[in-house]
Design a protein around this motif. Structure first.
Motif: not given
Length: 223
Positions: A196-223
């Motif tokens: 899109p022409d406008d910038e996309v900003t995302v709040a809460g992405a890391e919270v959701v990533a950790e809840f869903l155990q996505l590879p982008t979650a803080p804990r996953a990155r530490e591993e």
């Protein structure tokens, strides 16, 4: 505990210009039901899931039970985020993104609906661009897939505007069994995404990533 602590996806808010996407809450359901009762499909049989058929009460209850059921079934192994889409604060439709075995596959399936009175204004294209940017940039998706039922040319055109390309088809039956037709699949990769022409900003992405155990979650990155 806050509701966001109890159900972490509620922490997610995605913004692009005057558009915001956030997980459907019970407080959104009356507004969404009123939108859906006013019509979603351009013609009967346009959707493989024809939940917007029947009286206003039928539509409202189908919508509510679908969202409750989807929420209850969410797990790291199989999840779906249903997001209320608002433009200038007004609800216009719903954008979904879901995956199965995402950690291994990195594939997200997207779907959406937009009230008929808001169609034809570029909103459908932008909300799908926004979720694609979020999935690729913040959730680590490798590809996005979507599909449309035979005859739903408007859905195909929107997908093409986002950058999707054809990816095969099969014969399918609508959820009610009233329509039989060909369902077409489309594929989007990061290099093909038209942002899109406008910038996309995302709040809460890391919270959701950790809840869903996505590879982008803080804990996953530490591993």
């Amino acid at each position: 505990m806050s509701l966001e602590e109890i159900w972490p996806p509620y922490a997610l808010t995605i913004t692009c210009g005057n558009m915001t996407l956030s997980p459907v809450r019970d407080s959104d359901l009356p507004e969404l039901a009123a939108l859906a009762a006013g019509g979603v499909q351009t013609h009967p049989g346009a959707f493989i899931v024809d939940w917007d058929q029947g009286t206003a009460e039928d539509v409202a209850r189908s919508l509510a039970t679908f969202h409750w059921r989807t929420r209850a079934a969410t797990s790291p192994e199989k999840w779906t985020l249903e997001l209320t889409v608002r433009v200038d604060g007004e609800a216009v439709g719903v954008q979904s993104a879901g995956a199965r075995a995402f950690a291994e596959r990195r594939t997200v399936a997207t779907g959406s609906w937009l009230s008929r009175k808001h169609q034809g204004r570029g909103i459908g294209t932008r909300m799908r661009q926004v979720i694609a940017v979020t999935c690729f940039d913040r959730f680590g998706a490798r590809e996005l897939v979507t599909s449309y039922f035979e005859g739903n040319s408007s859905s195909r055109r929107v997908s093409e505007k986002v950058g999707y390309v054809d990816n095969g088809s099969l014969i399918d039956v609508s959820a009610s069994g009233t329509h039989v037709g060909r369902e077409y699949s489309m594929l989007l990769t990061p290099d093909r995404l038209i942002r899109p022409d406008d910038e996309v900003t995302v709040a809460g992405a890391e919270v959701v990533a950790e809840f869903l155990q996505l590879p982008t979650a803080p804990r996953a990155r530490e591993e």
